[in-house]
Structure formats: C-alpha cells, structure tokens
Design a protein around this motif. Sequence first.
Motif, PDB file in Angstrom:
ATOM      1  N   SER A  60       0.888  -1.295  -0.089  1.00 17.99           N
ATOM      2  CA  SER A  60      -0.050   0.090  -0.001  1.00 17.99           C
ATOM      3  C   SER A  60       0.932   1.230   0.056  1.00 17.99           C
ATOM      4  CB  SER A  60      -0.916   0.072   1.424  1.00 17.99           C
ATOM      5  OG  SER A  60      -1.783  -1.145   1.144  1.00 17.99           O
ATOM      6  N   ASP A 174      -6.109  -0.863  -4.776  1.00 12.99           N
ATOM      7  CA  ASP A 174      -5.263  -1.514  -3.613  1.00 12.99           C
ATOM      8  C   ASP A 174      -6.511  -2.518  -3.103  1.00 12.99           C
ATOM      9  OD1 ASP A 174      -4.117  -2.233  -1.267  1.00 12.99           O
ATOM     10  OD2 ASP A 174      -3.742   0.047  -0.441  1.00 12.99           O
ATOM     11  N   GLU A 175      -6.116  -3.778  -3.242  1.00 14.40           N
ATOM     12  CA  GLU A 175      -7.075  -4.883  -2.801  1.00 14.40           C
ATOM     13  C   GLU A 175      -8.377  -4.467  -2.987  1.00 14.40           C
ATOM     14  OE1 GLU A 175      -6.177  -6.509   0.961  1.00 14.40           O
ATOM     15  OE2 GLU A 175      -4.447  -5.684   1.041  1.00 14.40           O
TER      16      GLU A 175
END
Lengths: 294, 359
Positions: A60, A174-175
């Motif tokens: 991240s 991000d995810e």
Amino acid sequence: MNQAQHGAPSQTTADAVTVTGVDKTFDTRSGQVHALQGINLTVKAGEFVSLIGPSGCGKSTLMRIIADLDQPTAGSVAVFGKSAGQARLDQDYGIAFQQAGLLPWRTVAANVGLPLELHGVGSAARAARVAELLSMVGLTEFADRYPDQLSGGMQQRVAIARSLAESPSLLLMDEPFGALDEMTRERMQTELVRICAETQAAVVFVTHSIPEAVYLSDRVVVMSARPGRIQEIVPMRLDGERTESLREDTRYFEMITAVREALHGGNPGGGIATGGLATGSVAASAPVRGAETR
Amino acid sequence: MTTGAETEGLRPGPEAGPPGLDTAAGGLLDQRSGVENPAGRGNPAGRGNPAGRVARNERIETKARQTPRGARELQVWAYGALGLAAIVIVWELYKLLAPADGVVIGGLRVLPRTTDLAMPHIWDMLARLFEPVTRAEGAAPLWAAVGAGALVTLGIAAVGWLVGLVVGVGLALVMLRWRLAEWGLLPWIILSQTVPLIAFAPIVRSWGSKIQIGGFEWADWMSVALIASYLAFFPIAIGALRGLQSPDVIHTELMRSYGIGWWRTLVKLRVPASVPYLLPALRLGAANAVIGAVVAEVSTGLQGGLGRILIQYAGQASGDPAKAWGPIFGAIVLGLVVAGSIALLGVFLKNYRRVEVNA
Ligand SMILES: Nc1ncnc2c1ncn2[C@@H]1O[C@H](COP(=O)(O)OP(=O)(O)OP(=O)(O)O)[C@@H](O)[C@H]1O
Ligand SMILES: [Mg+2]
C-alpha cells in the motif's frame, strides 16, 4: 475485443510508472519503520502489474507513493515521464481503495460523476459518461440509489466505475476486491480484464491472492517484508484471452506455483506465514502482524 | 482483510485532533447534548454491508431498512403524546387524592399543597388562556398577550442563535484550518461555558448601554441576544468542528487524488459530512438560545418578552393562579416551535444524514 496489451505492451508510449531507488521510512513513537527499501520498478503503458507479499511489506505504501499520497524518503517516482505530484494534478491516474469510499449523501450516479464534476465537465457530457460507466459495471438500474442501499460488492463496483471516470491511462488499485466473496470476486476480475482491454489502461494492482494476481497480471511483483523489498518479478506467460477457462488451464497452475515459490523463497524465517498466505488465507496474516509488533 | 484496516488505523489521520482536548470536548458535548456520534463512521467493518451479499437481496433490504424509520418517527410522537397524557393524569390524580395541605413529614413539606391556588386544574389553566388578560375593557385574551411575548422572545433568540451559528461555525473553520488554532482555542471555548454570563446579565446590559458607535446605539434587547448567542455558539462550534473533521482518511485522500484544494474539499466533502453532527448541535444551540433569552429577559427586566410576562404573572398568582401558567405554556410552545424548525431543516437535509441511517 482487444486483448493485445496483455501480451505485448506498446513500446512507443512513455512508461506508465518508473520507480527508481525508492526508500520509505516512517518515524513512529517506537522508532523507525523501514517500510520500503531500494524499490525499482517499471510499469509499461497498458501493462497489468500486481503487487503481492506478506502483510506489512509495503504494498500500500508503494501504491500511495505512486499516487503522491505519500512522499518517498529517498528515490524518485515518475508517472508518464512526469513527477508523481504533477501526474496527480493532471489526473493521469484513477485510484480505488480496499474500501469503496463512496460519499453517502450522493447517489450512485453522482458518486461516479464526482471526479468529472470536480474537473468541470459539463452536466450533459457528465451524464452521458456516467451512464456509459454504469452500464460497464452493470449498475444502470441503480443509478439513483444511495450507497447505503447497495451491497458491498455493488459499492465496490461503483468505486471502480468512479476510478475509471476520466479514462485514466493508469489505474491504481489497492485490494479492491478484498471485501468481496469468491463468486463476486471472480466476476469482478473478469470485468476488470474486459475494462482494461477496452481502455488500454496500465494497472498497478495490490492483492493478497495469488490466483487473482496470476489471473489478471502481465507481471507479478513479489515483495518481502521488513524492510519491504522486491523479492522477484514473475512474468506471466499466459498470453491470450483471460477467460474463465484459463482458471482450469495447467499453465495457470504452473504460474500460481511459480509465484508461490517466489513468496516462499523470500521469507526464510516466516515459512508458516507465507505458506498460509499462499493458500490465500486471511488468518495467515495474523502471525505476520504479531511479528511486526515485537 | 482486517489487516488493511489496522494499518489505516496506525496512521495518524490528518484531522485527528489533539488527543486530550478532543475527548474532553467530545465528552462534554455528549453529556450536555447527547449529540450522537453517528456510529459506523471511520469504522470500515461497520460501514456498508457485510461482504458478499448478492444483488438479489437488495430490493428487500432497502424496504426493510426504510420501514422502521417511518415507524420510529411515529413512535416518537406517540411517546410524546403518551407522556403528556401521563403528566395530566398524575397531576389531576394527585390533586384529587392527596390531602389539601400536601404531605408534611417532620415539619418539612415533601409534596406540595393541592389547593386550587397551588395546583390549578389543567382545564382551568387552559380555559384561562381564552379569558382576557385583565378585567379592563377591551383587554386581549391571555393567549394573545402570551403569544406576542413569545414572538418577541423568539425573535431575540433567533438573532442570538444566528450570531451563535456564525461565530460557532467560524471558530470551527479556524480550528479546522490551523491545528495550532485548535490547540489554542478549544480549551478557551470549553472554559467559556464555565463563566455563567447569564448571571451577569444586568452587567452586560449596563456595558451595552455605554456602547454608541456613530449612529448605532446598543439596545437592551441586544444584550439579551448576546447572552443567547453566548449559550448557543458553544455546542455549534464543537459540533461543527467534529463534523468537519469527520470524513475518513479514505475520503480526504480521494479529494487529494483529484487535486482539489482545501476550500473545494471543504465544500464538497467536509460540509456535507458535517450535517449529521451539525443538526443535533444546531438543535441544542437553539434550545440554549431560547433558555438564554428567557432567563436574560427575566434578569435584565426587558419589556415585551416572555421572561417579563412570566415574572409579572407569577406576582399575580395569589389572585389569579391559572394566569401564571399561561406564559409557561407559551415557553413550552416556543421550545416546540424551535425544535420543530430544526427538525424541518433535518428533513430538507435528509440525504446528508444517510450515515445515520446506515449506522
Ligand atoms: N503512516 C504510517 N506511519 C507509520 N508506519 C506506517 C504508516 N503507514 C504504513 N506504515 C508501516 O509500513 C509498513 C508497510 O505498510 P503497508 O500498509 O504498505 O503494508 P501492506 O503491504 O499494504 O500491508 P497489507 O497487506 O496488510 O495491506 C507496515 O509495517 C506499516 O506498519
Ligand atoms: Mg495494504
């Protein structure tokens, strides 16, 4: 449908992302946290690159540095040949986080149109673009709903539509599917592949799931923790269509094994943790977390 | 993957206030006002729906969530009416059953007398409203006199509330913009409420009477409005600050990724997000303004308002006990009108309160 960018990214345009010698340390009360060390990475235009690695390895952080939401301690980042800050101001990228992050007082349509509205796109053009995006993510009937009337997966699709609103040539995710169940997740993966093919966007995709990384990516960047380093970059030799049948293909399983081995190799002391991660288990990140606080 | 959320939690959000002060102010506010913290904000697990709900369920979900809301509002009204009926019944039953001299234990009267002088019948109080104020020829009915007084007080309280709103929101914006200002100002704002300005109302009035700038002359009602605004600004400042600081990091970072500046982030994100915090603060501020105005009218002896009538009629209670209740009813109606206005504001802003619904 054009799937070419998965196989041979165009060489003529500037690289989407160039990360050169990036270090990142956080000063915390309990001392310095070495989040990233010596990161070098190039993402070509139209290329799909996944970041994978144990929890806390700085995925991240790296993505936030590319997005100019955080500054590197050392090294430099270029996005389409410009500084990250300039690229942010020029709206060269679209971003989607793990949580949808929709504004609860705006309808689905108004949420998707938010970046367009903020950048002065006229209301007629905006409405047309929003309609297009909503049909792309299959939420046309839900245009006038509010986020609290949608399921988690639908909210996430709205967020993805929003990140695509200005047709960015770079997508940072991000995810984005972290909160979805397996079925919705697979469907969203298929949709993402289709959307990327349509828009020719380069993607930096953070994930915890090896199969997801393998299915989506041209290259998988395997990272190791403390300090966060690039362990290995595994090219996916899955040129051809990303279709459902690929999920049962032997090459697909070979690539999964390759990424898993790269993950294992990178963490000699943490065999249990990475082993757990390789199976895609969420619980496996707990021991990694625990180790971090020690 | 909860670990992601934990990592977010580690980051000191740009808008997290100074730890000690923030909680102090929050605690104070919660106690005084019950300004509800719209639960679920900043808590990724609590927001939205559990993952993996399929789209098919959505239609049912939506309905299921809306019905209790309408029913809840109806319930509030039903409870209100029930409470009112209960008070009337208890009042009249006590008057009927208790001894005329009240209940006296060891020379102390623990329960009041039940004579018509001490406790007039509810219907007498209501009937008195429609009789003339005085026995003089052509006197207006009591309700008209009380109503006129209540309107004057409402006007003064409204001015006080507006001044409190401007000052409160202004302070909140300054504290939002500069962390240093929050550190420097917030303790003073909290301390300010320990000074009972209302007790110094006569002094405030005499200060005011000395003010004369050009053609502007300080009127007595302005002192009353000033005291009302002094009581109103506090909850508004605290509520606005908490509301403006309420957006999650994910939202502020999204705005940053759009490359828009502080002002546009304020307008597009922080102000709409502050509505669920601001509405209870405005309601509390309005109630404070009304109380401040009535009490300041009493202590400065300002003519024309409800406070003055209250004192005047109470003085006549020995001869006309039901009359003293007129301004009391007036004050209750005034409070309801003010609360109703804020509730109406909330109806207009209902889409900005969706977090509350979600919670
Ligand atoms: N603002 C911050 N202040 C201090 N430390 C931080 C901050 N942000 C991240 N870190 C630390 O930097 C490291 C990398 O964090 P990062 O969020 O990038 O990990 P990640 O790879 O995304 O993990 P996950 O898979 O759990 O999301 C962690 O050890 C984390 O504790
Ligand atoms: Mg992360």
